[in-house]
Design a protein around this motif. Structure first.
Motif, PDB file in Angstrom:
ATOM      1  N   SER A 198       0.831  -1.190   0.000  1.00 61.75           N
ATOM      2  CA  SER A 198       0.000   0.000   0.000  1.00 61.75           C
ATOM      3  C   SER A 198       0.872   1.250   0.000  1.00 61.75           C
ATOM      4  CB  SER A 198      -0.926   0.013   1.224  1.00 61.75           C
ATOM      5  OG  SER A 198      -1.680   1.203   1.277  1.00 61.75           O
ATOM      6  N   ARG A 199       0.736   2.058  -1.037  1.00 57.78           N
ATOM      7  CA  ARG A 199       1.464   3.331  -1.105  1.00 57.78           C
ATOM      8  C   ARG A 199       0.626   4.380  -0.385  1.00 57.78           C
ATOM      9  NH1 ARG A 199       6.681   3.062  -2.357  1.00 57.78           N
ATOM     10  NH2 ARG A 199       6.539   5.238  -3.057  1.00 57.78           N
ATOM     11  N   ASP A 200       0.739   4.387   0.940  1.00 59.99           N
ATOM     12  CA  ASP A 200      -0.140   5.217   1.755  1.00 59.99           C
ATOM     13  C   ASP A 200       0.628   6.387   2.355  1.00 59.99           C
ATOM     14  OD1 ASP A 200       1.278   3.914   3.850  1.00 59.99           O
ATOM     15  OD2 ASP A 200      -0.216   2.309   3.881  1.00 59.99           O
ATOM     16  N   SER A 201       0.172   6.898   3.498  1.00 63.38           N
ATOM     17  CA  SER A 201       0.805   8.080   4.099  1.00 63.38           C
ATOM     18  C   SER A 201       2.296   7.895   4.322  1.00 63.38           C
ATOM     19  CB  SER A 201       0.118   8.413   5.431  1.00 63.38           C
ATOM     20  OG  SER A 201      -1.160   8.963   5.238  1.00 63.38           O
ATOM     21  N   ARG A 202       2.705   6.689   4.677  1.00 61.99           N
ATOM     22  CA  ARG A 202       4.119   6.440   4.971  1.00 61.99           C
ATOM     23  C   ARG A 202       5.022   6.789   3.793  1.00 61.99           C
ATOM     24  NH1 ARG A 202       3.639   0.236   5.798  1.00 61.99           N
ATOM     25  NH2 ARG A 202       2.153   0.638   4.108  1.00 61.99           N
ATOM     26  N   TYR A 203       4.563   6.438   2.587  1.00 57.65           N
ATOM     27  CA  TYR A 203       5.408   6.546   1.400  1.00 57.65           C
ATOM     28  C   TYR A 203       5.224   7.867   0.658  1.00 57.65           C
ATOM     29  CZ  TYR A 203       6.135   1.578   2.147  1.00 57.65           C
ATOM     30  OH  TYR A 203       6.463   0.365   2.698  1.00 57.65           O
ATOM     31  N   ASN A 204       4.438   8.765   1.216  1.00 56.42           N
ATOM     32  CA  ASN A 204       4.186  10.037   0.540  1.00 56.42           C
ATOM     33  C   ASN A 204       4.603  11.233   1.395  1.00 56.42           C
ATOM     34  OD1 ASN A 204       2.680   9.504  -2.139  1.00 56.42           O
ATOM     35  ND2 ASN A 204       1.691   8.108  -0.686  1.00 56.42           N
ATOM     36  N   GLN A 205       5.540  10.999   2.305  1.00 58.67           N
ATOM     37  CA  GLN A 205       5.977  12.082   3.176  1.00 58.67           C
ATOM     38  C   GLN A 205       6.830  13.122   2.454  1.00 58.67           C
ATOM     39  OE1 GLN A 205       6.958  10.825   7.392  1.00 58.67           O
ATOM     40  NE2 GLN A 205       6.850   8.791   6.471  1.00 58.67           N
ATOM     41  N   ASP A 206       7.259  12.798   1.215  1.00 52.61           N
ATOM     42  CA  ASP A 206       8.006  13.772   0.419  1.00 52.61           C
ATOM     43  C   ASP A 206       7.101  14.531  -0.551  1.00 52.61           C
ATOM     44  OD1 ASP A 206       7.416  11.572  -1.143  1.00 52.61           O
ATOM     45  OD2 ASP A 206       9.345  11.548  -2.196  1.00 52.61           O
ATOM     46  N   GLN A 207       5.799  14.305  -0.452  1.00 55.23           N
ATOM     47  CA  GLN A 207       4.846  14.988  -1.314  1.00 55.23           C
ATOM     48  C   GLN A 207       4.372  16.291  -0.653  1.00 55.23           C
ATOM     49  OE1 GLN A 207       4.469  14.112  -4.336  1.00 55.23           O
ATOM     50  NE2 GLN A 207       5.546  12.155  -4.168  1.00 55.23           N
ATOM     51  N   PRO A 208       3.615  17.123  -1.380  1.00 48.58           N
ATOM     52  CA  PRO A 208       3.258  18.457  -0.857  1.00 48.58           C
ATOM     53  C   PRO A 208       2.598  18.467   0.515  1.00 48.58           C
ATOM     54  CG  PRO A 208       2.769  18.338  -3.198  1.00 48.58           C
ATOM     55  CD  PRO A 208       3.194  16.961  -2.787  1.00 48.58           C
ATOM     56  N   THR A 209       1.788  17.434   0.840  1.00 50.40           N
ATOM     57  CA  THR A 209       1.110  17.428   2.144  1.00 50.40           C
ATOM     58  C   THR A 209       1.838  16.574   3.172  1.00 50.40           C
ATOM     59  OG1 THR A 209      -0.327  15.576   1.506  1.00 50.40           O
ATOM     60  CG2 THR A 209      -1.137  17.819   1.050  1.00 50.40           C
ATOM     61  N   ASN A 210       3.073  16.148   2.851  1.00 48.80           N
ATOM     62  CA  ASN A 210       3.916  15.382   3.791  1.00 48.80           C
ATOM     63  C   ASN A 210       3.285  14.069   4.235  1.00 48.80           C
ATOM     64  OD1 ASN A 210       5.933  17.491   3.862  1.00 48.80           O
ATOM     65  ND2 ASN A 210       4.544  18.634   5.191  1.00 48.80           N
ATOM     66  N   GLY A 211       2.479  13.500   3.372  1.00 52.67           N
ATOM     67  CA  GLY A 211       1.851  12.215   3.681  1.00 52.67           C
ATOM     68  C   GLY A 211       0.504  12.323   4.357  1.00 52.67           C
ATOM     69  N   PHE A 212       0.149  13.514   4.799  1.00 47.91           N
ATOM     70  CA  PHE A 212      -1.153  13.705   5.443  1.00 47.91           C
ATOM     71  C   PHE A 212      -2.224  13.969   4.384  1.00 47.91           C
ATOM     72  CE2 PHE A 212       2.102  15.290   8.426  1.00 47.91           C
ATOM     73  CZ  PHE A 212       1.928  14.340   9.434  1.00 47.91           C
ATOM     74  N   VAL A 213      -3.450  13.567   4.705  1.00 44.93           N
ATOM     75  CA  VAL A 213      -4.582  13.790   3.808  1.00 44.93           C
ATOM     76  C   VAL A 213      -5.431  14.919   4.366  1.00 44.93           C
ATOM     77  CG1 VAL A 213      -6.648  12.791   2.773  1.00 44.93           C
ATOM     78  CG2 VAL A 213      -4.609  11.372   3.090  1.00 44.93           C
ATOM     79  N   PRO A 214      -5.530  16.054   3.685  1.00 45.21           N
ATOM     80  CA  PRO A 214      -6.409  17.121   4.153  1.00 45.21           C
ATOM     81  C   PRO A 214      -7.864  16.637   4.193  1.00 45.21           C
ATOM     82  CG  PRO A 214      -4.910  17.921   2.452  1.00 45.21           C
ATOM     83  CD  PRO A 214      -4.783  16.430   2.473  1.00 45.21           C
ATOM     84  N   VAL A 215      -8.555  16.970   5.261  1.00 41.58           N
ATOM     85  CA  VAL A 215      -9.952  16.550   5.382  1.00 41.58           C
ATOM     86  C   VAL A 215     -10.777  17.046   4.204  1.00 41.58           C
ATOM     87  CG1 VAL A 215     -12.048  16.801   6.773  1.00 41.58           C
ATOM     88  CG2 VAL A 215      -9.858  16.320   7.888  1.00 41.58           C
TER      89      VAL A 215
END
Length: 252
Positions: A198-215
């Motif tokens: 699963s390419r989830d929050s862990r693997y997207n910490q270098d993306q614009p939202t740092n792996g977090f999903v805005p509500v």
């Protein structure tokens, strides 16, 4: 059923009027049918806009909770009142960089119109591949860490027993991917149940939202599998898993 008086009146009509009445019959039926379809589309569009939406599952990142090509219903209304809770399975728009860029498929205006019409009545879910589905692990203020000595996630210092995780034969926990984060306001930390795929929050910490999903990116909470029929059922949020997790402002 036509009464005797109506039949008598019809027999007295000039032949031209009788022919016009006969020709009008099918058109009346078509008109009524179109009105029924239009009303159904409008009602379905309102339900989709404010209550529930249908999506299909394009990947195995949420196995075994959700299988590839499952169709699910997503509650858009309730979370606007209650917010999202740990354990909820949510559908959300890509916050930026989570999904690969897909080529735009150009189709005819007729095909696009038909697809739009079917999507309004829930028979097409053309935007499913532009969304993701994951389980909420942390809400605003939560301190989420991977992992403790036996491979468990901890939320606000409490280790989680996660029965929904898919493990390979012989595994006792998912492969650790270390992180130590605090969820910012109006955001979620999400992970797939098929933790090793699963390419989830862990693997997207270098993306614009740092792996977090805005509500604001979240469409809603997935609550029901509708297809295939042998998998019809409620999607659990496993409240017992998170029952012992304290609120962030009371955690030590």
């Amino acid at each position: 059923m036509t009464s005797d008086s109506e039949a008598a009146s019809a027999s007295l009509m000039p032949p031209s009027a009788q022919r016009r009445r006969a020709r009008r019959g099918p058109w009346v039926f078509v008109r009524d049918l179109l009105i029924v379809i239009l009303v159904a589309v409008l009602v379905s569009a309102m339900v989709k806009a404010f209550l529930v939406r249908s999506f299909y599952i394009p990947s195995g990142s949420m196995e075994n909770t959700l299988q590839i090509n499952d169709r699910i219903l997503v509650d858009e209304l309730t979370p606007t009142w209650t917010g999202y809770q740990r354990g909820d399975v949510v559908v959300f728009e890509d916050p930026g960089g989570w999904l690969p860029v897909t080529p735009v498929i150009v189709s005819s205006p007729i095909a696009e119109g038909v697809d739009w019409l079917l999507s309004q009545v829930g028979l097409s879910v053309s935007d499913s591949e532009d969304h993701l589905v994951k389980r909420v692990i942390g809400v605003a203020g939560d301190h989420v860490v991977c992992c403790n000595a036996i491979g468990q996630l901890t939320v606000n210092g409490v280790p989680l027993e996660e029965p929904y995780i898919k493990l390979a034969e012989g595994q006792t926990s998912a492969d650790p991917y270390e992180f130590d984060i605090v969820v910012p306001d109006d955001s979620l930390w999400v992970m797939g149940d098929n933790r090793d795929h699963s390419r989830d929050s862990r693997y997207n910490q270098d993306q614009p939202t740092n792996g977090f999903v805005p509500v604001d990116n979240v469409v809603g909470r997935a609550f029901l599998i509708t297809w295939p029929l042998d998998r019809f059922g409620v999607i659990s949020s496993y409240p017992e898993v998170f029952a012992g997790v304290p609120d962030p402002d009371t955690a030590e």
